[in-house]
Design a protein around this motif. Structure first.
Motif, PDB file in Angstrom:
ATOM      1  N   THR A 130      59.809  47.596   2.715  1.00  0.00           N
ATOM      2  CA  THR A 130      60.665  46.437   2.927  1.00  0.00           C
ATOM      3  C   THR A 130      61.740  46.408   1.855  1.00  0.00           C
ATOM      4  O   THR A 130      61.565  46.954   0.752  1.00  0.00           O
ATOM      5  CB  THR A 130      59.846  45.135   2.878  1.00  0.00           C
ATOM      6  N   ASP A 131      62.847  45.762   2.186  1.00  0.00           N
ATOM      7  CA  ASP A 131      63.929  45.631   1.215  1.00  0.00           C
ATOM      8  C   ASP A 131      63.998  44.225   0.615  1.00  0.00           C
ATOM      9  O   ASP A 131      64.939  43.894  -0.106  1.00  0.00           O
ATOM     10  CB  ASP A 131      65.276  45.970   1.862  1.00  0.00           C
ATOM     11  N   LEU A 132      62.995  43.386   0.905  1.00  0.00           N
ATOM     12  CA  LEU A 132      62.894  42.065   0.297  1.00  0.00           C
ATOM     13  C   LEU A 132      61.692  42.054  -0.637  1.00  0.00           C
ATOM     14  O   LEU A 132      60.551  42.248  -0.208  1.00  0.00           O
ATOM     15  CB  LEU A 132      62.738  40.981   1.370  1.00  0.00           C
ATOM     16  N   VAL A 133      61.964  41.831  -1.912  1.00  0.00           N
ATOM     17  CA  VAL A 133      60.934  41.892  -2.951  1.00  0.00           C
ATOM     18  C   VAL A 133      60.652  40.485  -3.459  1.00  0.00           C
ATOM     19  O   VAL A 133      61.595  39.753  -3.799  1.00  0.00           O
ATOM     20  CB  VAL A 133      61.400  42.783  -4.119  1.00  0.00           C
ATOM     21  N   PRO A 134      59.392  40.062  -3.506  1.00  0.00           N
ATOM     22  CA  PRO A 134      59.090  38.759  -4.118  1.00  0.00           C
ATOM     23  C   PRO A 134      59.539  38.737  -5.577  1.00  0.00           C
ATOM     24  O   PRO A 134      59.327  39.682  -6.327  1.00  0.00           O
ATOM     25  CB  PRO A 134      57.561  38.658  -3.993  1.00  0.00           C
TER      26      PRO A 134
ATOM     27  N   SER B  14      58.357  50.895 -12.102  1.00  0.00           N
ATOM     28  CA  SER B  14      57.122  51.215 -11.388  1.00  0.00           C
ATOM     29  C   SER B  14      56.741  50.093 -10.423  1.00  0.00           C
ATOM     30  O   SER B  14      56.323  50.353  -9.289  1.00  0.00           O
ATOM     31  CB  SER B  14      55.992  51.451 -12.389  1.00  0.00           C
ATOM     32  N   ALA B  15      56.914  48.834 -10.841  1.00  0.00           N
ATOM     33  CA  ALA B  15      56.558  47.710  -9.979  1.00  0.00           C
ATOM     34  C   ALA B  15      57.449  47.665  -8.737  1.00  0.00           C
ATOM     35  O   ALA B  15      56.961  47.446  -7.613  1.00  0.00           O
ATOM     36  CB  ALA B  15      56.662  46.399 -10.752  1.00  0.00           C
ATOM     37  N   LEU B  16      58.741  47.882  -8.905  1.00  0.00           N
ATOM     38  CA  LEU B  16      59.646  47.897  -7.757  1.00  0.00           C
ATOM     39  C   LEU B  16      59.358  49.066  -6.829  1.00  0.00           C
ATOM     40  O   LEU B  16      59.341  48.923  -5.602  1.00  0.00           O
ATOM     41  CB  LEU B  16      61.094  47.958  -8.248  1.00  0.00           C
ATOM     42  N   GLN B  17      59.131  50.237  -7.420  1.00  0.00           N
ATOM     43  CA  GLN B  17      58.857  51.433  -6.619  1.00  0.00           C
ATOM     44  C   GLN B  17      57.594  51.253  -5.782  1.00  0.00           C
ATOM     45  O   GLN B  17      57.578  51.544  -4.579  1.00  0.00           O
ATOM     46  CB  GLN B  17      58.718  52.633  -7.555  1.00  0.00           C
ATOM     47  N   ASN B  18      56.537  50.745  -6.405  1.00  0.00           N
ATOM     48  CA  ASN B  18      55.264  50.602  -5.699  1.00  0.00           C
ATOM     49  C   ASN B  18      55.350  49.567  -4.574  1.00  0.00           C
ATOM     50  O   ASN B  18      54.812  49.771  -3.484  1.00  0.00           O
ATOM     51  CB  ASN B  18      54.153  50.217  -6.675  1.00  0.00           C
ATOM     52  N   TYR B  19      56.047  48.454  -4.824  1.00  0.00           N
ATOM     53  CA  TYR B  19      56.083  47.417  -3.799  1.00  0.00           C
ATOM     54  C   TYR B  19      57.001  47.826  -2.648  1.00  0.00           C
ATOM     55  O   TYR B  19      56.625  47.696  -1.472  1.00  0.00           O
ATOM     56  CB  TYR B  19      56.568  46.091  -4.402  1.00  0.00           C
ATOM     57  N   VAL B  20      58.201  48.289  -2.947  1.00  0.00           N
ATOM     58  CA  VAL B  20      59.152  48.618  -1.885  1.00  0.00           C
ATOM     59  C   VAL B  20      58.632  49.748  -1.018  1.00  0.00           C
ATOM     60  O   VAL B  20      58.700  49.704   0.213  1.00  0.00           O
ATOM     61  CB  VAL B  20      60.529  48.967  -2.486  1.00  0.00           C
TER      62      VAL B  20
END
Length: 621
Positions: free
Chosen positions: A66-70, A55-61
């Motif tokens: 963007t394809d760069l995730v903190p 869920s965290a990856l889905q929401n941020y990306v």
């Protein structure tokens, strides 16, 4: 895949390792007399943890397009899970989240599966578009890849050209995580060198699927186990930079900034960060203090002499928009070290007031030159057993022969904070660079840049100025190894003291001495086992306390053995029994008789030849 399958593969690999030393003195072995043993357990992550990461990856990306995730998007979740179940060991999280995707409306007559670039977040990102199974009026857009990065703060924000994305992370606590879905990211030497991390370095599940079989092949499990093993070698049981590590009650680190200019120049060097990170490495009975002073070429003629005699030039070919020849200057670190170490310590004002203080000077040449000047052509800082030498100039972008995602890696020459920190870790604590380890099979130092990204002060693929658990544990463990190895060497020498006389220890000790020796030996074994157990539980202070107390037991054992040795006497024993049939004199006599017989035979043969020749002459006459 169930946990039992992974356990079987882990049991098949060698679970015992021996710490090795990278830089040894002449005649010193690369291996220590200590062995580490890895015990692996495999646990399936809780479903809630998997859902939270997805869920965290889905929401941020999708939200940021963007394809760069903190990295902290995932690291915060894993750190929370790690603290819920505190472990005395190390935890390696192997993640395989779903690739982020979203649904968009489209004309159903024009929907077909394609892979294309879309402009999102100010740049082109590769996505895969395919018809949605729910309705024919939408299509699913799936990111082809994503990776993690370190969002820098405003004060230490590096130029964009030095950011290298990654797919793994070593935490502050004793955990690390690897995202198999992220990437692929390739990085390492550009034109020559070993240890490159290619796109196939991390096993991606899609590469191991066979037709319609929902289960991947066993090669996937084998590669996962190999990946974990490499992680253990680099983070959990790395090699030592040098050995032994001096155990000084007080360590004094003094920074000397030597300028070649009188006016102000831009410098991003952060001495306070180095102080903060190294202060956290102190153990029981240790104290670390720091000093700082600034000098100039105008005030220090010896600094100018050391610099000018160490300045060299080199011609090389560089790859930048083609192949070009470039002549650049560099400083010979060994020559510079020889000049600086011959200066009287009083000249620098760092003469220790007590004998048990270990002084480590850090010489930083802060130059106003607008060109690139490095140490030995490649380094901003170099570690020596007695000092650290560093250099920085007024150049924002210095290119090196390394690449990340097909782009040349560069670093900021105005800031040598990370380089000085990593050199101090090697000099003071013997912590080796993350990418280096000693291989007994190759009898050489090997490079492996797998964990040279993310949270490490070593290398050019990261700009982190913080220490992970790998550096903190290595600093404490190396000092404990020193005490342990030294104690075992001393005891082994004492126990074999009478072996050259053909005597065992119990034959030399008197009954009273033997009883005292056994009592002291039992105490010695108890303390050594206790120190080893505490080391396994990462209780470094108590482990070091037991090892230091072993010095008293070794001294008592040595006194007993030396006292028993004083009772030994040398004497000559005369043999009075039956003489042996053959002695050395007998063999000498036999050899003389043989030689005499051979001489007589030769002389008789010569006389016989003379008689024959005389008869022949008489007949002719």
């Amino acid at each position: 895949m169930d946990a039992e399958t992974f356990i079987r593969f882990f049991e098949s690999i060698k679970g015992s390792t021996q710490p090795h030393i990278i830089n040894t003195k002449e005649g010193q072995e690369h291996s220590l007399g200590v062995r580490n043993k890895f015990l692996f357990t495999v646990t399936k992550a809780h479903r809630l943890l998997t859902e939270e990461i997805n869920s965290a990856l889905q929401n941020y990306v999708i939200g940021e397009k963007t394809d760069l995730v903190p990295y902290d998007i995932v690291d915060t979740i894993i750190a929370t899970d790690y603290k819920k179940k505190p472990s005395l060991g190390y935890t390696i999280y192997v993640l395989n989240p779903k690739m982020p995707s979203w649904i968009e409306e489209v004309d159903p007559t024009s929907v077909e599966e394609t892979t294309q670039k879309v402009h999102l977040g100010g740049k082109d990102i590769l996505v895969k578009k395919s018809p949605d199974q729910i309705t024919g009026e939408t299509q699913r857009v799936v990111f082809e890849n994503y990776a993690y990065n370190m969002p820098p703060d405003e004060e230490t924000r590096p130029p964009p050209h030095i950011i290298c994305p990654f797919s793994l992370w070593a935490g502050q606590e004793r955990y690390a995580w690897i995202d198999l879905t992220a990437g692929p990211v390739d990085y390492g030497p550009q034109t020559s060198g070993d240890g490159i991390v290619s796109e196939y370095a991390l096993p991606r599940l899609s590469h191991y699927m066979r037709g319609n079989d929902p289960q991947p092949s066993k090669d996937f499990v084998a590669d996962i186990v190999t990946l974990v093993r490499r992680t253990c070698e680099q983070l959990i049981s790395p090699s030592l930079a040098h050995f032994p590590i001096p155990d000084a009650p007080e360590i004094y680190i003094h920074l000397f900034v030597i300028n070649d200019h009188s006016g102000p120049v831009t410098s991003h060097f952060d001495w306070q960060t180095i102080e903060k990170e190294l202060m956290g490495l102190t153990l029981l009975g240790q104290k670390v203090e720091f000093g700082h002073s600034v000098g100039s070429f105008l005030d220090c003629e010896l600094c100018v002499a050391a610099y000018s005699h160490s300045l060299k030039s080199h011609t090389s070919n560089i790859r930048l928009d083609g192949l070009r020849t470039q002549v650049h200057q560099y400083l010979d670190s060994k020559s510079l070290h020889d000049w600086l170490e011959h200066f009287d310590a009083n000249f620098w004002g760092i003469t220790p007031t007590e004998e048990n203080i270990r002084v480590i000077p850090v010489f930083l040449y802060d130059l106003a030159a607008p060109n690139i000047i490095l140490l030995d052509r490649f380094h901003q800082a170099v570690s020596f057993p007695d000092m650290v030498i560093a250099v920085q100039t007024q150049v924002n972008k210095a290119l090196v022969d390394f690449a990340c995602k097909d782009k040349v890696v560069s670093f900021n020459m105005k800031d040598s904070t990370r380089a000085v920190m990593s050199a101090l870790l090697q000099t003071v604590y013997g912590v080796a660079p993350t990418q280096q380890r000693w291989s007994p099979l190759h009898n050489a130092t090997l490079d492996d840049f797998l964990w040279a990204v993310g949270n490490t002060p070593f290398g050019l693929f990261s700009y982190s100025k913080k220490l992970s658990f790998a550096q903190r544990d290595a600093a404490a463990r190396n000092l404990i190894y020193t005490h342990m190895s030294r104690t075992l060497t001393e005891v082994s020498t004492l126990l074999h003291r009478f072996a050259k006389f053909g005597k065992e220890l119990d034959e030399v000790l008197s009954p009273a001495q033997y009883t005292q020796f056994v009592q002291r030996w039992n105490v010695f074994k108890f303390k050594l086992e206790k120190a080893t157990t505490l080391l396994s539980f990462h209780n470094y202070n108590h482990s070091l306390y037991h090892l230091r107390s072993l010095a008293h037991d070794v001294r008592v054992i040595g006194d007993l053995i030396y006292e028993a040795g004083n009772n030994m006497r040398s004497f000559i024993h005369c043999f009075k029994g039956r003489r042996p049939l053959f002695r050395a004199t007998t063999w000498v006599g036999v050899m003389l008789m043989v030689l005499a017989g051979m001489f007589l035979w030769y002389r008789s043969g010569a006389r016989r030849d003379d008689t024959i020749h005389a008869k022949k002459r008489y007949q002719r006459w």
